[in-house]
Design an enzyme around this catalytic site. Sequence first.
Site, mmCIF file in Angstrom:
data_model
loop_
_atom_site.group_PDB
_atom_site.id
_atom_site.type_symbol
_atom_site.label_atom_id
_atom_site.label_comp_id
_atom_site.label_asym_id
_atom_site.label_seq_id
_atom_site.Cartn_x
_atom_site.Cartn_y
_atom_site.Cartn_z
ATOM 1 N N TYR A 166 25.755 41.234 39.487
ATOM 2 C CA TYR A 166 27.182 41.622 39.546
ATOM 3 C C TYR A 166 27.444 42.497 40.774
ATOM 4 O O TYR A 166 28.411 42.263 41.519
ATOM 5 C CB TYR A 166 27.536 42.363 38.256
ATOM 6 C CG TYR A 166 28.985 42.787 38.127
ATOM 7 C CD1 TYR A 166 29.959 41.887 37.703
ATOM 8 C CD2 TYR A 166 29.378 44.089 38.401
ATOM 9 C CE1 TYR A 166 31.284 42.278 37.545
ATOM 10 C CE2 TYR A 166 30.701 44.493 38.249
ATOM 11 C CZ TYR A 166 31.649 43.584 37.819
ATOM 12 O OH TYR A 166 32.961 43.970 37.666
ATOM 13 N N LYS A 170 29.935 41.727 43.958
ATOM 14 C CA LYS A 170 31.082 42.562 44.340
ATOM 15 C C LYS A 170 30.887 43.145 45.746
ATOM 16 O O LYS A 170 31.869 43.314 46.480
ATOM 17 C CB LYS A 170 31.303 43.674 43.309
ATOM 18 C CG LYS A 170 31.694 43.150 41.921
ATOM 19 C CD LYS A 170 33.025 42.389 41.917
ATOM 20 C CE LYS A 170 33.466 42.007 40.507
ATOM 21 N NZ LYS A 170 34.742 41.290 40.471
HETATM 22 P P1 NAD Z 1 37.801 39.993 30.929
HETATM 23 O O1 NAD Z 1 36.518 39.451 30.416
HETATM 24 O O2 NAD Z 1 38.785 40.503 29.952
HETATM 25 O O3 NAD Z 1 38.517 38.958 31.876
HETATM 26 C C1 NAD Z 1 37.818 38.060 32.692
HETATM 27 C C2 NAD Z 1 38.677 36.850 32.882
HETATM 28 O O4 NAD Z 1 38.033 35.928 33.763
HETATM 29 C C3 NAD Z 1 38.937 36.114 31.577
HETATM 30 O O5 NAD Z 1 40.291 35.715 31.538
HETATM 31 C C4 NAD Z 1 38.022 34.911 31.680
HETATM 32 O O6 NAD Z 1 38.496 33.808 30.937
HETATM 33 C C5 NAD Z 1 38.090 34.630 33.153
HETATM 34 N N1 NAD Z 1 36.994 33.807 33.638
HETATM 35 C C6 NAD Z 1 35.665 33.951 33.417
HETATM 36 N N2 NAD Z 1 34.999 32.958 34.027
HETATM 37 C C7 NAD Z 1 35.923 32.174 34.640
HETATM 38 C C8 NAD Z 1 35.860 30.996 35.423
HETATM 39 N N3 NAD Z 1 34.676 30.408 35.697
HETATM 40 N N4 NAD Z 1 37.011 30.452 35.878
HETATM 41 C C9 NAD Z 1 38.211 31.031 35.604
HETATM 42 N N5 NAD Z 1 38.327 32.143 34.870
HETATM 43 C C10 NAD Z 1 37.197 32.707 34.388
HETATM 44 O O7 NAD Z 1 37.361 41.170 31.920
HETATM 45 P P2 NAD Z 1 38.238 42.050 32.936
HETATM 46 O O8 NAD Z 1 37.693 43.410 32.843
HETATM 47 O O9 NAD Z 1 39.673 41.828 32.755
HETATM 48 O O10 NAD Z 1 37.748 41.445 34.333
HETATM 49 C C11 NAD Z 1 38.642 40.994 35.339
HETATM 50 C C12 NAD Z 1 38.071 41.319 36.697
HETATM 51 O O11 NAD Z 1 38.000 42.742 36.832
HETATM 52 C C13 NAD Z 1 36.648 40.817 36.930
HETATM 53 O O12 NAD Z 1 36.528 40.332 38.251
HETATM 54 C C14 NAD Z 1 35.796 42.068 36.766
HETATM 55 O O13 NAD Z 1 34.605 41.998 37.489
HETATM 56 C C15 NAD Z 1 36.742 43.098 37.335
HETATM 57 N N6 NAD Z 1 36.452 44.480 36.975
HETATM 58 C C16 NAD Z 1 36.583 44.908 35.683
HETATM 59 C C17 NAD Z 1 36.318 46.235 35.391
HETATM 60 C C18 NAD Z 1 36.459 46.793 34.006
HETATM 61 O O14 NAD Z 1 36.106 47.965 33.792
HETATM 62 N N7 NAD Z 1 36.990 46.070 33.046
HETATM 63 C C19 NAD Z 1 35.899 47.104 36.390
HETATM 64 C C20 NAD Z 1 35.761 46.623 37.688
HETATM 65 C C21 NAD Z 1 36.039 45.314 37.961
#
Ligand code: NAD
Length: 268
Positions: A166, A170
């Site tokens: 991961y 990133k």
């Molecule tokens: P989440 O699991 O709620 O959402 C992830 C989304 O990506 C879901 O809608 C899922 O269906 C979709 N997804 C997964 N694989 C996919 C694919 N192959 N094609 C299309 N869609 C796909 O998690 P989140 O926290 O909302 O994550 C969203 C983004 O934020 C990610 O890139 C994650 O790395 C980033 N992020 C999250 C956090 C956190 O603390 N939640 C922190 C930093 C970065």
Amino acid sequence: MTGTPLANQRVLITGASSGIGAGMAAGFAEAGAAVLVNHHGQAHEAAAVVRQIIERGGRAAEAEGDVSRPADIKAIFDAATQHFGGVDILVANAGIQKDAAFTEITLEEWRAALDVDLTGAFLCAQEAVRRFRRQGLDPSRSKALGKVLFTSSVHQEIPWAGHANYAAAKGGVKMLMETMAQELAPEKIRVNAIAPGAIQTSINQAAWGTPAARRRLLKLIPYGRIGQPQDVADAAVWLASDAADYVVGATLFVDGGMSLYSNFAHGG
Ligand code: NAD
């Protein structure tokens, strides 16, 4: 930000069926944009996101597709064209974690994280830029020819034991974003990223789901609370709007101060 800074604009958000993406879908719709909600195997959740936007008087549609598959990406963008006539903003947000200790990460887990989090973001961004060029500049929509916004992470900077795949993805997003921004700015395509800290979503439920985990997590956040999808959505709307027209190649950290080396607050 008040009013509708994204009126007349069309945004495609990948992974918008849950978490941060769903929050951004609501936020962009509130700001006046028509929203294409991409999801992968979450038809029910995506339909709910679309329904809520429409109930509030906004415009939205959904499109299934895996961002790591080029054929799916074309279909997702075609859906935006079919529903809204094009795309002005891409939010490359879809992401997954496949966590394991370094020596335990399988090649499959390594590839899965890189495929979605880095290659998927690259493929979507490439398709977006090609379509921005074909559409041409329309000053009635935006000062920019198009905008690309990546959902990166504080882990584009902060090393993260147990999550090498991961963090590598990133870190790659950071250089992809900055290189694209440098290359495409002369065409008036603005490329930026948001780096969330700990946002309460399903991806990191283990980090906030129990009182003990929550206490440990809060020690990493100087601002003293876990972030919510709306915190990210508010920042994303601004970054995609003309209010940020001179912001190019920036990463906006939305992390309650997580990236400030909080261990140094009392020593060092
Ligand atoms: P989440 O699991 O709620 O959402 C992830 C989304 O990506 C879901 O809608 C899922 O269906 C979709 N997804 C997964 N694989 C996919 C694919 N192959 N094609 C299309 N869609 C796909 O998690 P989140 O926290 O909302 O994550 C969203 C983004 O934020 C990610 O890139 C994650 O790395 C980033 N992020 C999250 C956090 C956190 O603390 N939640 C922190 C930093 C970065």
